[in-house]
Design a protein around this motif. Structure first.
Motif, short mmCIF file in Angstrom:
data_model
loop_
_atom_site.label_atom_id
_atom_site.label_comp_id
_atom_site.label_asym_id
_atom_site.label_seq_id
_atom_site.Cartn_x
_atom_site.Cartn_y
_atom_site.Cartn_z
N LYS A 110 14.33 30.70 37.44
CA LYS A 110 13.02 31.12 36.95
C LYS A 110 12.05 31.46 38.09
O LYS A 110 10.97 32.00 37.85
CB LYS A 110 12.41 30.02 36.07
CG LYS A 110 13.16 29.79 34.77
CD LYS A 110 12.45 28.77 33.90
CE LYS A 110 13.17 28.56 32.57
NZ LYS A 110 12.47 27.58 31.70
N ASP A 169 16.49 27.64 41.44
CA ASP A 169 15.87 27.84 40.13
C ASP A 169 15.87 29.32 39.75
O ASP A 169 15.22 30.13 40.40
CB ASP A 169 14.43 27.31 40.18
CG ASP A 169 13.76 27.35 38.81
OD1 ASP A 169 14.34 27.89 37.85
OD2 ASP A 169 12.63 26.82 38.70
N TYR A 208 8.56 20.67 37.02
CA TYR A 208 9.93 20.28 36.72
C TYR A 208 9.96 18.94 36.00
O TYR A 208 9.28 17.99 36.39
CB TYR A 208 10.75 20.19 38.02
CG TYR A 208 10.95 21.54 38.67
CD1 TYR A 208 11.99 22.37 38.27
CD2 TYR A 208 10.09 21.98 39.67
CE1 TYR A 208 12.17 23.63 38.86
CE2 TYR A 208 10.25 23.22 40.26
CZ TYR A 208 11.30 24.04 39.85
OH TYR A 208 11.45 25.28 40.42
N TYR A 267 5.05 25.45 39.96
CA TYR A 267 6.15 25.14 39.05
C TYR A 267 6.11 23.67 38.64
O TYR A 267 5.75 22.81 39.44
CB TYR A 267 7.50 25.44 39.73
CG TYR A 267 7.51 26.79 40.41
CD1 TYR A 267 7.85 27.95 39.70
CD2 TYR A 267 7.15 26.91 41.75
CE1 TYR A 267 7.83 29.20 40.33
CE2 TYR A 267 7.13 28.15 42.38
CZ TYR A 267 7.47 29.29 41.66
OH TYR A 267 7.44 30.53 42.27
N ASN A 285 12.98 23.33 34.75
CA ASN A 285 11.72 24.04 34.94
C ASN A 285 11.08 24.25 33.57
O ASN A 285 11.63 24.92 32.71
CB ASN A 285 11.97 25.39 35.62
CG ASN A 285 10.67 26.15 35.90
OD1 ASN A 285 9.70 26.06 35.15
ND2 ASN A 285 10.67 26.91 36.98
N THR A 288 6.02 27.85 34.82
CA THR A 288 6.04 28.70 36.00
C THR A 288 4.85 29.64 35.99
O THR A 288 4.54 30.24 34.96
CB THR A 288 7.33 29.56 36.04
OG1 THR A 288 8.47 28.71 36.16
CG2 THR A 288 7.31 30.52 37.23
#
Length: 204
Positions: free
Chosen positions: A68, A66, A120, A118, A129, A132
């Motif tokens: 992010k 990911d 998803y 996180y 995502n 966050t």
């Protein structure tokens, strides 16, 4: 006044951060480290059938791929015991995806402190995502169809086990994103900032 969502999130976070407290939550399936045992065998909480994933998500692979997720989180995400990673994975319905959304909490091995949370959302054969937060200590959970973010608040001299209070933020999904719906702050009752309360029958 503490809302039901706040109580649920506080209990979930406290189960990881505070010794002697239990976990709670409705409408989710959860797996991850057990209390006081870094990266222990997974435990689960079963949701409504509509929130059950077709198959389990490889949370480690998801986090590491990911963009992010910060490089520091990825670098520190290592097994605590053999091949067992300090992650807590919850499945439930948060978005309008029609499937099971996934909440992943990354923890420390020693103290089980949340260092990254996180969310998803399933998108075809992959996951996107959509939320966050990496301000430690933090813990994300699902309360019915709302996302709760619990942040422990530490004062000067507080031990890791005994924060001075907790902030709980509640988010709801609409128009393609999460919107903050409210927040609460709770100060823990302490005596001399030691984390202890008077024994039954004591005065003052």
């Amino acid at each position: 006044m503490i809302t039901g969502g706040a109580v649920t999130a506080m209990a979930a976070a406290a189960g990881l951060l505070l010794a002697g407290c239990g976990t709670s939550g409705d409408g989710v399936r959860k797996e991850g480290p057990a209390q006081n045992q870094p990266a222990a065998k997974a435990v689960t909480r079963t949701p409504a059938a509509t929130a059950t994933p077709a198959q389990k998500v490889d949370a480690i692979k998801l986090i590491k791929a990911d963009p992010k997720v910060s490089d520091q989180i990825k670098k520190n995400l290592k097994p605590c015991v053999k091949d067992q990673y300090p992650v807590d994975v919850t499945y439930g319905q948060l978005t309008d995806s029609g499937g099971a959304d996934v909440v992943v909490n990354v923890l420390t091995c020693g103290d089980s402190l949340g260092i990254g949370s996180y969310v998803y959302r399933p998108k075809g054969d992959t996951y996107e995502n959509v939320f966050t937060v990496e301000q430690s200590p933090v813990y994300a959970d699902i309360d019915r169809r709302d996302l709760t973010i619990t942040k422990q608040v530490y004062g000067p001299g507080d031990a890791v086990c005994c924060p001075s209070g907790v902030d709980v933020l509640t988010y709801h999904w609409s128009d393609g994103t999460f919107h903050e719906m409210g927040r609460t702050h709770t100060d823990y009752n302490k005596v001399g900032n030691t984390g202890k309360v008077p024994s039954e029958g004591s005065e003052g």
